[in-house]
Design an enzyme around this catalytic site. Structure first.
Site, PDB file in Angstrom:
ATOM      1  N   TYR A   1       4.749  -7.232  10.345  1.00  0.00           N
ATOM      2  CA  TYR A   1       3.978  -6.123  10.906  1.00  0.00           C
ATOM      3  C   TYR A   1       2.618  -6.010  10.247  1.00  0.00           C
ATOM      4  O   TYR A   1       2.347  -6.664   9.239  1.00  0.00           O
ATOM      5  CB  TYR A   1       4.760  -4.807  10.783  1.00  0.00           C
ATOM      6  CG  TYR A   1       4.759  -4.195   9.388  1.00  0.00           C
ATOM      7  CD1 TYR A   1       5.501  -4.750   8.354  1.00  0.00           C
ATOM      8  CD2 TYR A   1       3.993  -3.063   9.111  1.00  0.00           C
ATOM      9  CE1 TYR A   1       5.486  -4.185   7.088  1.00  0.00           C
ATOM     10  CE2 TYR A   1       3.982  -2.495   7.839  1.00  0.00           C
ATOM     11  CZ  TYR A   1       4.729  -3.052   6.832  1.00  0.00           C
ATOM     12  OH  TYR A   1       4.721  -2.501   5.584  1.00  0.00           O
TER      13      TYR A   1
ATOM     14  N   LYS B   1       4.146  -9.525   4.792  1.00  0.00           N
ATOM     15  CA  LYS B   1       4.235  -8.152   5.311  1.00  0.00           C
ATOM     16  C   LYS B   1       5.379  -8.108   6.316  1.00  0.00           C
ATOM     17  O   LYS B   1       5.183  -8.160   7.532  1.00  0.00           O
ATOM     18  CB  LYS B   1       2.901  -7.707   5.919  1.00  0.00           C
ATOM     19  CG  LYS B   1       2.746  -6.191   5.900  1.00  0.00           C
ATOM     20  CD  LYS B   1       1.318  -5.758   6.055  1.00  0.00           C
ATOM     21  CE  LYS B   1       1.169  -4.256   6.235  1.00  0.00           C
ATOM     22  NZ  LYS B   1       1.668  -3.418   5.157  1.00  0.00           N
TER      23      LYS B   1
ATOM     24  N   GLU C   1       3.075  -3.514  -7.860  1.00  0.00           N
ATOM     25  CA  GLU C   1       2.335  -2.671  -6.917  1.00  0.00           C
ATOM     26  C   GLU C   1       3.106  -1.388  -6.670  1.00  0.00           C
ATOM     27  O   GLU C   1       4.061  -1.087  -7.378  1.00  0.00           O
ATOM     28  CB  GLU C   1       2.088  -3.431  -5.609  1.00  0.00           C
ATOM     29  CG  GLU C   1       3.368  -3.860  -4.918  1.00  0.00           C
ATOM     30  CD  GLU C   1       3.147  -4.633  -3.616  1.00  0.00           C
ATOM     31  OE1 GLU C   1       2.048  -4.624  -3.064  1.00  0.00           O
ATOM     32  OE2 GLU C   1       4.136  -5.227  -3.144  1.00  0.00           O
TER      33      GLU C   1
ATOM     34  N   LEU D   1       1.750  -7.536  -2.167  1.00  0.00           N
ATOM     35  CA  LEU D   1       1.121  -7.721  -0.861  1.00  0.00           C
ATOM     36  C   LEU D   1      -0.393  -7.847  -1.064  1.00  0.00           C
ATOM     37  O   LEU D   1      -0.981  -7.031  -1.779  1.00  0.00           O
ATOM     38  CB  LEU D   1       1.417  -6.519   0.043  1.00  0.00           C
ATOM     39  CG  LEU D   1       0.915  -6.755   1.461  1.00  0.00           C
ATOM     40  CD1 LEU D   1       1.923  -7.585   2.236  1.00  0.00           C
ATOM     41  CD2 LEU D   1       0.630  -5.463   2.180  1.00  0.00           C
TER      42      LEU D   1
HETATM   43  N1  PDD Z   1       1.354  -0.564   3.530  1.00  0.00           N
HETATM   44  N2  PDD Z   1       1.523  -3.081  -0.861  1.00  0.00           N
HETATM   45  C1  PDD Z   1       2.504  -2.733  -0.006  1.00  0.00           C
HETATM   46  C2  PDD Z   1       3.920  -2.978  -0.384  1.00  0.00           C
HETATM   47  C3  PDD Z   1       2.170  -2.144   1.236  1.00  0.00           C
HETATM   48  O1  PDD Z   1       3.148  -1.816   2.100  1.00  0.00           O
HETATM   49  C4  PDD Z   1       0.805  -1.900   1.552  1.00  0.00           C
HETATM   50  C5  PDD Z   1       0.382  -1.290   2.858  1.00  0.00           C
HETATM   51  C6  PDD Z   1      -0.174  -2.265   0.615  1.00  0.00           C
HETATM   52  C7  PDD Z   1      -1.650  -2.064   0.879  1.00  0.00           C
HETATM   53  O2  PDD Z   1      -2.115  -2.933   1.883  1.00  0.00           O
HETATM   54  P1  PDD Z   1      -3.364  -2.565   2.806  1.00  0.00           P
HETATM   55  O3  PDD Z   1      -4.482  -2.180   1.889  1.00  0.00           O
HETATM   56  O4  PDD Z   1      -3.632  -3.790   3.562  1.00  0.00           O
HETATM   57  O5  PDD Z   1      -2.928  -1.386   3.660  1.00  0.00           O
HETATM   58  C8  PDD Z   1       0.222  -2.876  -0.582  1.00  0.00           C
HETATM   59  C9  PDD Z   1       1.099  -0.066   4.860  1.00  0.00           C
HETATM   60  C10 PDD Z   1      -0.043   0.887   4.941  1.00  0.00           C
HETATM   61  C11 PDD Z   1       2.397   0.475   5.431  1.00  0.00           C
HETATM   62  O6  PDD Z   1       3.396  -0.202   5.257  1.00  0.00           O
HETATM   63  O7  PDD Z   1       2.402   1.534   6.082  1.00  0.00           O
END
Ligand code: PDD
Length: 286
Positions: free
Chosen positions: A33, A147, A179, A203
């Protein structure tokens, strides 16, 4: 206005969207996703999100059902069909519908789903006061760079934060920072921003990249290197970053004040840089 979603080639009201129970996304969490923030009806860093989406497909061996041009059209269409200038676009592809068997089925069509939700960026109070976070051992799998919709570990960990009245859980594996449950984590010590290296344990955040670029472009000191748990616990500042949280300061970690318990000086530089950058990009797109 009813929420309009996209499912396998068609736009429809959310309540009409149905998938078969044998979808491997439902049975196994076998899918990938993306979450793309949209400001003033312009998707932010869409090519970067789509590039990561492609990498996620490759990592779990699903043939990406669309090219970037078609994904872009789909995102634009979802934005146009839904209310609100600021939205959060969610795209999901699963391996498809097949008799339950762990090994991949042959000749199945991936299930493609897209939806829009209102983008709720952090309230001013959270930006100005910081947010609470707790810590936990990162017990997720070893492909956290993908992801994937298999998010049980992330959900269990996030719930420990919710139970404690905290916004995020900051995780450590083998004594090093990884993270958050849905965000990347930065640390500031003696004026230097520390960022975790990109590897299989985190991620690769799109917001992380923006923050690193902004630090570099504005002469802020930044080091990308493994960060120990002790460094996190004695940090002057801790930030979490994500497409929906943007950049947020952590004011308490495990109920202990981070720095002086308020967003620190480096955060107070980075946050406006991020907001200005976002607005500049949107102006260019307009
Ligand atoms: N989550 N690490 C994890 C485990 C995440 O699920 C996310 C983002 C990030 C940050 O990634 P980005 O800057 O590309 O949003 C880091 C999204 C927002 C979610 O699952 O809703």
């Amino acid at each position: 206005m009813t929420e309009i979603v996209y499912l396998n080639g068609e736009f429809m009201p959310l309540e009409n969207a149905r998938i078969p129970v044998l979808d491997r996304g439902f049975i196994f969490g076998d899918g990938v996703y993306e979450v793309i923030p949209v400001y003033s009806r312009h998707p932010f860093r869409l090519p970067e999100h789509l590039a990561r989406f492609e990498r996620s497909h490759q990592a779990i061996r699903i043939q990406n059902p669309s090219g970037d041009a078609d994904w872009t059209k789909l995102v634009q269409e979802l934005v146009a069909r839904n209310a609100g200038d600021d939205q959060s676009i969610y795209l999901q592809v699963t391996r498809g519908v097949a008799k339950r068997d762990h090994a991949f089925p042959k000749d199945v069509k991936p299930t493609v789903f897209g939806m829009s939700s209102p983008l709720s960026t952090p309230a001013l109070e959270a930006v100005e006061g910081g947010v609470h976070a707790i810590t936990a051992i990162d017990y997720r799998w070893l492909k956290c760079d993908v992801k994937s919709t298999s998010l049980l570990g992330n959900c269990l960990l996030r719930q420990t934060a919710a139970d404690a009245g905290a916004v995020e859980v900051v995780m450590f594996r083998d004594g090093f920072l990884t993270e958050g449950s849905s965000s990347n984590v930065f640390v500031v010590k003696n004026g230097v921003i520390l960022a975790t290296p990109k590897n299989n344990l985190v991620l690769p955040g799109i917001t992380y990249d923006v923050v690193v670029e902004l630090a570099q472009a504005n002469g802020l000191r930044l080091e990308v290197r493994p960060i120990t748990e002790a460094e996190v616990r004695s940090a002057d500042e801790i930030w979490v970053t994500s497409s929906t949280k943007e950049v947020l300061a952590v004011s308490t970690l495990d109920e202990k004040a981070v720095g002086n318990g308020k967003p620190g000086a480096v955060f107070r530089r980075m946050h406006p840089l991020y907001q200005d950058f976002k607005r500049a990009v949107m102006r260019q797109a307009a």
